[in-house]
Design a protein around this motif. Structure first.
Motif, PDB file in Angstrom:
ATOM      1  N   THR A 138       7.737  -6.674   0.368  1.00 14.94           N
ATOM      2  CA  THR A 138       6.476  -6.560   1.099  1.00 14.94           C
ATOM      3  C   THR A 138       6.627  -6.881   2.582  1.00 14.94           C
ATOM      4  O   THR A 138       6.127  -6.119   3.420  1.00 14.94           O
ATOM      5  CB  THR A 138       5.404  -7.444   0.446  1.00 14.94           C
ATOM      6  N   THR A 144       4.934  -2.875  -9.000  1.00 15.05           N
ATOM      7  CA  THR A 144       6.050  -2.828  -8.056  1.00 15.05           C
ATOM      8  C   THR A 144       7.182  -3.697  -8.591  1.00 15.05           C
ATOM      9  O   THR A 144       6.989  -4.876  -8.862  1.00 15.05           O
ATOM     10  CB  THR A 144       5.616  -3.342  -6.669  1.00 15.05           C
ATOM     11  N   THR A 151       1.200  -4.400  -5.704  1.00 11.58           N
ATOM     12  CA  THR A 151       0.670  -4.058  -7.021  1.00 11.58           C
ATOM     13  C   THR A 151       1.586  -4.608  -8.111  1.00 11.58           C
ATOM     14  O   THR A 151       2.798  -4.755  -7.902  1.00 11.58           O
ATOM     15  CB  THR A 151       0.531  -2.533  -7.191  1.00 11.58           C
ATOM     16  N   VAL A 168      -0.229  -1.656  -1.606  1.00  6.68           N
ATOM     17  CA  VAL A 168       0.559  -0.916  -2.604  1.00  6.68           C
ATOM     18  C   VAL A 168       1.834  -1.676  -2.964  1.00  6.68           C
ATOM     19  O   VAL A 168       2.252  -1.689  -4.116  1.00  6.68           O
ATOM     20  CB  VAL A 168       0.857   0.511  -2.100  1.00  6.68           C
ATOM     21  N   SER A 169       2.434  -2.333  -1.988  1.00  2.36           N
ATOM     22  CA  SER A 169       3.667  -3.070  -2.298  1.00  2.36           C
ATOM     23  C   SER A 169       3.393  -4.328  -3.113  1.00  2.36           C
ATOM     24  O   SER A 169       4.321  -4.880  -3.714  1.00  2.36           O
ATOM     25  CB  SER A 169       4.404  -3.434  -1.011  1.00  2.36           C
ATOM     26  N   LEU A 200      -5.413   4.710  -6.138  1.00  2.00           N
ATOM     27  CA  LEU A 200      -4.047   4.996  -6.576  1.00  2.00           C
ATOM     28  C   LEU A 200      -3.643   4.162  -7.788  1.00  2.00           C
ATOM     29  O   LEU A 200      -2.981   4.651  -8.696  1.00  2.00           O
ATOM     30  CB  LEU A 200      -3.055   4.735  -5.441  1.00  2.00           C
ATOM     31  N   TYR A 201      -4.005   2.877  -7.752  1.00  2.00           N
ATOM     32  CA  TYR A 201      -3.638   1.946  -8.822  1.00  2.00           C
ATOM     33  C   TYR A 201      -4.891   1.277  -9.359  1.00  2.00           C
ATOM     34  O   TYR A 201      -5.229   0.168  -8.965  1.00  2.00           O
ATOM     35  CB  TYR A 201      -2.667   0.874  -8.306  1.00  2.00           C
ATOM     36  N   SER A 247      -6.065   2.308  -2.142  1.00  2.00           N
ATOM     37  CA  SER A 247      -5.084   1.697  -3.041  1.00  2.00           C
ATOM     38  C   SER A 247      -5.690   1.443  -4.421  1.00  2.00           C
ATOM     39  O   SER A 247      -4.989   1.524  -5.433  1.00  2.00           O
ATOM     40  CB  SER A 247      -4.529   0.412  -2.448  1.00  2.00           C
ATOM     41  N   THR A 268      -2.638  -0.424   3.665  1.00  4.85           N
ATOM     42  CA  THR A 268      -2.260   0.353   2.487  1.00  4.85           C
ATOM     43  C   THR A 268      -0.841   0.024   2.043  1.00  4.85           C
ATOM     44  O   THR A 268      -0.586  -0.169   0.849  1.00  4.85           O
ATOM     45  CB  THR A 268      -2.389   1.863   2.769  1.00  4.85           C
TER      46      THR A 268
END
Length: 102
Positions: free
Chosen positions: A37, A31, A28, A25-26, A100-101, A97, A21
Motif C-alpha cells: 500500500t 489483496t 481490500t 483497492v490496495s 469494484l469490491y 472501490s 482509489t
C-alpha cells in the motif's frame, strides 16, 4: 487575485480520486500483499504530481490546502473550492472501490 478555474478544480478532483482509489483497492481483504500500500500510494502520488502539478499545484490533501492558506499562498476562495473538490474526489473513490469490491 487569480480567478478560480474549473481546470484547477478538476485536476484536484482527479488527483484525489486516483490516490484514494489506489489506497482503498490496495487495502481490500482480497489483496494478497497489503504491505504494498505505501508503495502504491507513493507511485500514485508521484504520477499525480507529475501530471497535474502544473495545472493546480496538486495539493490532493486538504491538509496541504490548509497549510497553503495559512502561509498566505492561496486565498479563501481557492481554498474552499479545493476542499470541496478534494472531498468529492475522495467520495467518488470510495463509491468506485465499493462498486469494484462489494
Amino acid at each position: 487575485m487569480k480567478s478560480l478555474s474549473f481546470q484547477k478544480l478538476l485536476a484536484e478532483l482527479l488527483g484525489t480520486f486516483m490516490l484514494a482509489t489506489v489506497v482503498l483497492v490496495s487495502l481490500t481483504p482480497s489483496t494478497p500483499f497489503p504491505l504494498a500500500t505505501p508503495i502504491a500510494a507513493a507511485l500514485s502520488l508521484g504520477l499525480s504530481v507529475y501530471l497535474l502539478g502544473s495545472v493546480s499545484g496538486c495539493h490532493i490533501n486538504p491538509a496541504i490546502s490548509l497549510a497553503m492558506l495559512v502561509c498566505r499562498q492561496m486565498d479563501i476562495i481557492h481554498f474552499v473550492g479545493y476542499i470541496i473538490f478534494q472531498c468529492a474526489g475522495a467520495l467518488l473513490a470510495y463509491f468506485f472501490s465499493a462498486f469494484l469490491y462489494p
